[in-house]
Design a protein around this motif. Sequence first.
Motif, short mmCIF file in Angstrom:
data_model
loop_
_atom_site.label_atom_id
_atom_site.label_comp_id
_atom_site.label_asym_id
_atom_site.label_seq_id
_atom_site.Cartn_x
_atom_site.Cartn_y
_atom_site.Cartn_z
N THR A 1 -8.63 4.21 9.29
CA THR A 1 -8.01 4.57 7.79
C THR A 1 -9.08 5.21 6.89
O THR A 1 -8.70 6.02 6.30
CB THR A 1 -7.47 3.15 7.40
N ALA B 1 1.03 6.92 7.01
CA ALA B 1 0.66 5.64 7.12
C ALA B 1 1.20 4.96 8.59
O ALA B 1 2.18 4.22 8.23
CB ALA B 1 0.82 4.42 5.84
N THR C 1 1.45 0.42 11.08
CA THR C 1 2.56 -0.54 10.57
C THR C 1 2.20 -1.91 10.78
O THR C 1 3.06 -2.79 10.65
CB THR C 1 3.85 0.16 10.77
N ILE D 1 -1.07 -0.29 4.96
CA ILE D 1 -0.53 0.78 4.52
C ILE D 1 -0.81 0.68 2.90
O ILE D 1 -1.07 2.06 2.48
CB ILE D 1 0.94 0.47 4.38
N GLU D 2 -1.28 -0.22 2.32
CA GLU D 2 -1.75 -0.26 1.15
C GLU D 2 -3.14 0.27 0.71
O GLU D 2 -3.53 0.92 -0.16
CB GLU D 2 -1.66 -1.55 0.68
N ARG E 1 -2.76 4.02 0.75
CA ARG E 1 -2.13 4.47 -0.38
C ARG E 1 -3.37 4.59 -1.69
O ARG E 1 -3.37 5.36 -2.13
CB ARG E 1 -1.19 3.10 -1.00
N SER F 1 4.95 6.48 3.94
CA SER F 1 4.78 5.17 4.71
C SER F 1 6.00 4.61 4.83
O SER F 1 7.06 4.84 4.14
CB SER F 1 3.87 4.41 3.86
N GLN G 1 5.84 -2.81 6.57
CA GLN G 1 5.21 -3.11 7.64
C GLN G 1 6.16 -3.66 8.68
O GLN G 1 7.05 -4.13 8.58
CB GLN G 1 4.43 -4.29 7.15
#
Length: 456
Positions: free
Chosen positions: A265, A286, A289, A295-296, A299, A311, A314
């Motif tokens: 990431t 994203a 999951t 995911i955050e 972002r 995205s 989750q």
Amino acid sequence: MSQDEKPGWFGRLFGRKGATHEPEDEPPADAPASPAEGQPDFATGAADVAHVPLPPGEPSPVDPARNAVPDEIEGADLQPIEGEPETPPAGTAGDDPDRGAEPADTTGVARPPATDTPAAPASAPDIQPVDAAASLAHDAVAEPAAEPEARGWWTRLTSGMKRTSSALSDRVTGLFTKRKLDATTLEDLEDALIQADFGLETATRISEAVGKGRYEKGVSPDEVRAILAAEVERALDPVAKPLVIDASRKPFVVLTVGVNGAGKTTTLGKLALTLKAEGRSVMLAAGDTFRAAAIEQLRVWGERTGTPVVSGAQGADAAGVAFDALKRAKAEGADVLLIDTAGRLQNKAGLMAELEKIIRVIGKLDPEAPHATLLVLDATVGQNALSQVELFSRAAPVSGLVMTKLDGTARGGILVALAAKFGLPVHFIGVGEGIDDLEPFAARDFARAIAGLEKD
């Protein structure tokens, strides 16, 4: 005080019972006695100081009127008494956050607040409530403290490779200082290279190069380091290739794979910044999951680099997220789509099958996608990186490598072993958590840094 009157603790402490003279501040004989005087401690519940006669009109320490604010100080602008330690207000900086706020002091005389509020202690932390998921994401992309001057890539590279270069330099200096070159010395050098994860093949070749024409002769540590750098450069030069973005394939799809914690990431966030600096429009997907806050985290990287992020929730289907991202990237005309995936162990068949599904699904929109599949490797895993390359290559068309965390190991030679065994292109290397600590791989710079030599 009469001889048959029992003295209080204050009197006993200062020996007043046998005193031959009267205290200077003894009240008049006709002064009213304190209501608590002469009573035992258990009866009054107060300290023994209550037995000491008080000045006329002075209330007892246990008198309820004691807590009232006298008229003469009502509304007065009181300041802290010099030398008196102040107790921080309840719930402010200085309280133990683990215990919660301390209750306010209710035993003393109530004091109006001072006009000038004293500054909080310098060591008191500024504690703010934070969201757990956002905190994890922020920590994952946090940069180190800013330095007085921006450091160039060579400085960051040599600093990041310091653990490997220092370990090798110490061994080389110890082996070749005031000692002739013989079979034992070459074997010790080979062992040092193997411990740095150069691999047996590369270590043998370097040892032979050092011994060539120098057997039973003196050789300086600097000469050995120079030979080491030359051999490493020769091994890595064929694989030092940049990531080429084919503009005719729009969007150019880059898929990242790797085990948990390899830095996929973070690598995507830094790569997005690099590509945008080249004038390309970039989109992030994203696809991790599974991991909490992944995911955050992506972002946050999107916000920092000005890159849109596609995205889902989750636990959503990663293949579905990748499909939606490619569909949107096509519709918006993005130049590059960078797809993140969940970390997976290379020996887990179910997880590897999920990776194969992602590739099949995006292939329905673009049969040639992904156009590049980057395997992100953590340098600190050492020889385990070899099995990762082998097994991930079976599940995905790995086209190139990204080596991260070279600053966290003394085994930076693993990159040489990977080049010798697989010959896969090495596109980028990372030597830190900063946004600028991911750079295109250059064989000569890496070879001189690992040997502890200056840039020429």
